[in-house]
Write a protein that holds these residues in place. Structure first.
Motif, PDB file in Angstrom:
ATOM      1  N   GLU A  89      -9.664 -45.555 -41.125  1.00 31.75           N
ATOM      2  CA  GLU A  89      -9.739 -45.719 -39.684  1.00 31.75           C
ATOM      3  C   GLU A  89      -8.421 -46.249 -39.146  1.00 31.75           C
ATOM      4  OE1 GLU A  89     -13.179 -47.574 -38.067  1.00 31.75           O
ATOM      5  OE2 GLU A  89     -14.465 -46.954 -39.730  1.00 31.75           O
ATOM      6  N   THR A 104      -7.310 -47.457 -32.245  1.00 35.22           N
ATOM      7  CA  THR A 104      -8.098 -46.482 -31.502  1.00 35.22           C
ATOM      8  C   THR A 104      -9.031 -47.212 -30.530  1.00 35.22           C
ATOM      9  OG1 THR A 104      -9.829 -46.488 -33.172  1.00 35.22           O
ATOM     10  CG2 THR A 104      -8.044 -44.886 -33.441  1.00 35.22           C
ATOM     11  N   GLU A 105      -9.690 -46.443 -29.694  1.00 39.67           N
ATOM     12  CA  GLU A 105     -10.662 -47.040 -28.772  1.00 39.67           C
ATOM     13  C   GLU A 105     -11.767 -47.758 -29.534  1.00 39.67           C
ATOM     14  OE1 GLU A 105     -13.948 -45.645 -25.404  1.00 39.67           O
ATOM     15  OE2 GLU A 105     -12.212 -44.363 -25.844  1.00 39.67           O
ATOM     16  N   ASN A 143     -17.759 -47.681 -29.150  1.00 42.20           N
ATOM     17  CA  ASN A 143     -17.699 -47.843 -30.608  1.00 42.20           C
ATOM     18  C   ASN A 143     -18.919 -47.153 -31.206  1.00 42.20           C
ATOM     19  OD1 ASN A 143     -16.825 -48.698 -33.131  1.00 42.20           O
ATOM     20  ND2 ASN A 143     -17.819 -50.688 -32.988  1.00 42.20           N
ATOM     21  N   GLN A 188     -17.814 -42.019 -31.974  1.00 46.57           N
ATOM     22  CA  GLN A 188     -16.543 -42.375 -31.357  1.00 46.57           C
ATOM     23  C   GLN A 188     -15.447 -42.510 -32.411  1.00 46.57           C
ATOM     24  OE1 GLN A 188     -15.946 -42.728 -27.946  1.00 46.57           O
ATOM     25  NE2 GLN A 188     -13.826 -42.726 -28.633  1.00 46.57           N
ATOM     26  N   ARG A 189     -15.790 -43.123 -33.547  1.00 46.79           N
ATOM     27  CA  ARG A 189     -14.787 -43.251 -34.621  1.00 46.79           C
ATOM     28  C   ARG A 189     -14.383 -41.877 -35.141  1.00 46.79           C
ATOM     29  NH1 ARG A 189     -18.260 -47.413 -36.322  1.00 46.79           N
ATOM     30  NH2 ARG A 189     -18.997 -46.174 -38.078  1.00 46.79           N
ATOM     31  N   ASP A 230     -12.011 -40.427 -32.482  1.00 47.98           N
ATOM     32  CA  ASP A 230     -10.736 -41.154 -32.461  1.00 47.98           C
ATOM     33  C   ASP A 230      -9.868 -40.816 -33.656  1.00 47.98           C
ATOM     34  OD1 ASP A 230     -11.493 -42.374 -30.136  1.00 47.98           O
ATOM     35  OD2 ASP A 230     -11.990 -44.309 -31.050  1.00 47.98           O
ATOM     36  N   ASN A 231     -10.443 -40.930 -34.837  1.00 45.86           N
ATOM     37  CA  ASN A 231      -9.633 -40.765 -36.044  1.00 45.86           C
ATOM     38  C   ASN A 231      -9.260 -39.308 -36.298  1.00 45.86           C
ATOM     39  OD1 ASN A 231      -9.387 -43.529 -37.477  1.00 45.86           O
ATOM     40  ND2 ASN A 231     -11.508 -43.448 -36.810  1.00 45.86           N
ATOM     41  N   VAL A 255      -6.272 -38.831 -33.913  1.00 45.12           N
ATOM     42  CA  VAL A 255      -5.074 -39.502 -34.429  1.00 45.12           C
ATOM     43  C   VAL A 255      -4.500 -38.738 -35.614  1.00 45.12           C
ATOM     44  CG1 VAL A 255      -4.252 -41.562 -35.635  1.00 45.12           C
ATOM     45  CG2 VAL A 255      -5.674 -41.803 -33.605  1.00 45.12           C
TER      46      VAL A 255
END
Length: 762
Positions: free
Chosen positions: A45, A49-50, A529, A533-534, A537-538, A541
């Motif tokens: 992770e 990130t958010e 979260n 969401q993870r 985000d990841n 990225v």
């Protein structure tokens, strides 16, 4: 010169070098082994990130952060049976006594009058046999994994007709870490003996074959020691250990293969052992040095990713490349000198030939070898070869267009693990997906409790949301269904809500739902979260940073190939060839492990690819392709420099270069395939896909790209292969990687009488 000194060092004190290497191997195994095998399995992770920012707010303001821990309690008599209730109470009591466990609760801890249908859907299975106990564990990834395992060991299993399984991210961390250690031992148990057998067949001598294996084992030990030092200063993932071990075996065996093969060639030409070793390190040693430098630079591109799993892979990979190089330049020569003439003993091919009544094969000139013939065939039918192979390889790559990235979950593990068993129960037997709960965090700016309440009500209207918990109660379908303030809080002008959902967070529907939740107007700045969401985000990225890493790889490719050949076209050709083999590897991996064909080779296909695998596979496979590119192009370039530059010189240089390198490249590829099959034998599904992808990449590159496609494309380019603008050409001649002052020697296979050429590069 450093390479000359390496030869002199090996000649002067071979037994001391071997003794020191073996001592270091034992010392590192004793001291570094326990350290690196206890490294965490996380690190995938990104830190800014958010979701990561939301996690920090939850921790600092509400003490509500941490990794999920879930116990499933199953009884045939039902969740309300005395035995099930007692077992659930025991687990909850243990969680409440654990200082780093927060937000504990269970089906049995909520009073029945308050147990709404929406709550029951998340806390009990649809058949009424399973209830859950839940909590979050705080701390570092190592601390969380250790504490989760400690708690799981106390309660997992069957007792009095009640079966308990432990799951959630916390337990999965521990089990992936533990399984990775087992898989590492399995990889080495498979790769080392099989690599030795392959080396025996290549060299014909068991003694000669033993040297690369010993060098590889010593390189692994020193690399583990390097990682043990690095982890004292920064985070390192357990996956770096597996990858670094594979790189050590692959490169150490590869480099040692070239060193020993060149030494034996020099001995066969009549050189003394001292002269043969000097010439070996000045030529083959130079080439493997360039290869290790290129590999290290390409692996360094992983440092552009913010996730520490990538950065630790860079640390481990660079250490592995450098330790493999040291082993090839210092330890392998020391073994060669120490063994002396015994390096040719125990030739197993002699009894095999006698068994079949065959004579020893004569040494054939380059023009009679398969690789020469294959290159000439590719040159004569260049357009057809390029079209057919490109179509085939693009067909293999086509499934990669459907690549979908996501974070891993417990389905990466076999169903014998408790986190997998608990996860399967939660996914299949519960109407509400607890794994997909979204935490909506408002760090500051909430003007009134009523504003937060209204926001919770609007969130509960989003499709697929079963309920939203807030400080003022629980909401579903836009209305309040209970005044129970469950798993939500407000502090001053900050607060957070929990959004419960029926969607799988790893699915497209789960991601779409998070997007819809973002679209709901909020009364203050908001951070999301949760697993979905993870994932978003990841994945974003990783894809963004992958473009930066691609730029680094392109730069390294251009600089290294240009310095080696003086051409501005060959670096582009090298990148395209490597990209095609990578595409085939990605396509096969996605087709099998993401889409589930061939039964996923014994894994569970989830419809996505773990976000860390494409960069890992891309960078490592590209390193290996560049390894072969350096070996092959350096020899083709040498043949071109010693040609008459006439109309046929380009095709002849290609064929001669392939004849002198093809056997070694394919032999090295065979060794690497064995090593990567060891990775593919592991039980963590995304690492199995990683191993299979590497096997495909190496096989395609060595047996199709290098053997046919490279000769065909270079034949089509003709003299343009070697062109560069005059100023760049003059600069390269002065500063290029190929030493312009290498001594000359007769070339008996050139057919040019007394023509001389520069010394072989390997």
């Amino acid at each position: 010169m450093i390479l000359t000194r390496c030869a002199e060092f090996a000649l002067a004190a071979p037994r001391r070098i071997v003794a020191v290497a073996l001592f270091l191997l034992v010392a590192t195994a004793a001291l570094a082994g326990p350290v690196v095998l206890s490294l965490p399995a996380g690190g995938d992770e990104a830190p800014d990130t958010e979701a990561a920012r939301a996690e920090r707010v939850l921790d600092e303001k509400f003490s509500a952060a941490g990794r999920s821990l879930v116990f499933t309690v199953t009884s045939d008599a039902g969740v309300d049976s005395p035995a099930a209730a007692a077992r659930g109470a025991d687990i909850l009591a243990a969680l409440q006594e654990t200082s780093d466990a927060t937000q504990q609760g269970s089906y049995w801890s909520i009073p029945q009058p308050l147990l709404l249908p929406q709550l029951r859907a998340g806390l009990t299975s649809t058949d009424g046999r399973t209830g859950i106990v839940f909590a979050r564990l705080q701390g570092s990834e190592q601390e969380i994994a250790a504490r989760a395992h400690e708690l799981a060991e106390r309660f997992v299993g069957e007792q009095d007709g009640v079966t308990v399984a432990a799951g959630g991210q916390a337990v999965a961390y521990y089990e992936v870490e533990e399984q990775s250690g087992i898989d590492l031992a399995l990889m080495e148990a498979i790769a080392i003996p099989l690599s030795f057998l392959v080396m025996v067949w290549i060299f014909g001598s068991a003694v000669a074959a033993l040297i690369p294996v010993l060098v590889g084992i010593c390189a692994i030990g020193l690399t583990m020691a390097s990682l043990a030092v690095v982890q004292r200063f920064t985070d390192v993932s357990i996956f770096a250990v597996n990858l670094a071990s594979a790189i050590c075996l692959a490169l150490a065996l590869d480099y040692s293969l070239f060193i020993i093969n060149r030494y034996r060639e020099e001995i066969a030409r009549g050189a003394s052992r001292e002269r043969a070793l000097h010439r070996t390190l000045q030529t083959a040693g130079r080439t493997v040095s360039y290869s290790a430098l290129t590999t290290s630079l390409v692996l360094a591109s992983l440092l552009v990713f913010p996730q520490y799993v990538f950065r630790s892979l860079a640390y481990g990979g660079i250490a592995a490349a450098l330790m493999s190089l040291l082993g090839a330049l210092i330890l392998a020569p020391a073994f060669i000198v120490a063994f002396g003439d015994r390096i040719e003993t125990l030739d197993i091919r002699k009894p095999v030939r006698r068994w079949f009544g065959r004579e020893a094969p004569r040494v054939r000139p380059p023009e009679e070898q398969f690789w020469y013939s294959a290159a000439r065939f590719a040159s004569r039918h260049a357009i057809a070869v390029v079209v057919v192979l490109v179509v085939i390889l693009l067909g293999l790559a086509a499934p990669a267009l459907g690549l979908r990235l996501s974070m891993p979950d417990d389905r990466a593990l076999p169903d014998s693990h408790t986190s997998r068993q608990a996860g399967d129960l939660l996914r299949t037997e519960f109407a509400q997906n607890n794994i997909g709960t979204v935490q909506v965090v408002l760090p500051a700016g909430i003007e009134s409790p009523a504003a937060l309440t209204e926001y919770a009500a609007r969130l509960s209207e989003v499709a697929g949301v079963s309920m939203v918990t807030s400080p003022s109660g629980i909401y579903a379908e836009g209305r309040s269904i209970s005044p129970l303030a469950f798993d939500a809080a407000q502090r001053d002008d900050a607060g957070y809500l929990s959004v419960f959902t029926v969607e799988d967070p790893f699915s497209a529907a789960g991601r779409e739902q998070v997007t819809q939740l973002h679209d709901v107007p909020a009364p203050a700045p908001v951070l999301f979260n949760g697993a979905a969401q993870r994932n978003a985000d990841n994945s974003a990225v990783t894809m963004n940073r992958a473009l930066v890493a691609l730029g680094v790889v392109l730069l390294v490719t251009f600089v290294v190939i240009f310095l080696m050949t003086g051409s501005i076209f060959l670096p582009v050709k090298a990148f395209l060839m490597n990209a095609i083999s990578l595409g085939a590897a990605f396509g096969v991996m996605v087709w099998i492990f993401q889409d589930g064909h061939l039964g996923g080779l014994g894994t569970t296909a989830t419809g996505y690819t773990v976000v860390t695998i494409p960069p890992m596979l891309g960078i490592l496979a590209y390193c290996l392709a560049m390894d072969y590119e350096v070996f092959v192009l350096s020899r083709i370039h040498e043949e071109w420099l010693n040609s008459d530059r006439g109309p046929e010189a380009n095709d002849r240089a290609i064929a001669m270069g392939m004849a002198r390198t093809g056997r070694l490249v394919t032999a090295a590829a065979a060794v690497m395939v064995v090593v990567f099959l060891g990775i593919a034998a592991g039980q963590v599904s995304f690492m199995r896909g990683f191993g299979v992808g590497l096997v495909v990449a190496v096989t395609v590159d060595a047996f199709l790209i290098r053997t046919l496609l490279v000769p065909a494309t270079m034949s089509l380019m003709r003299r343009a292969n070697w062109w560069a603008p005059a100023p760049l050409a003059r600069w390269q001649q002065k500063r290029g990687l190929i030493d312009q002052d290498l001594p000359l020697q007769p070339d008996p296979g050139s057919g040019a009488g007394g023509r001389h050429r520069r010394m072989d590069l390997f």
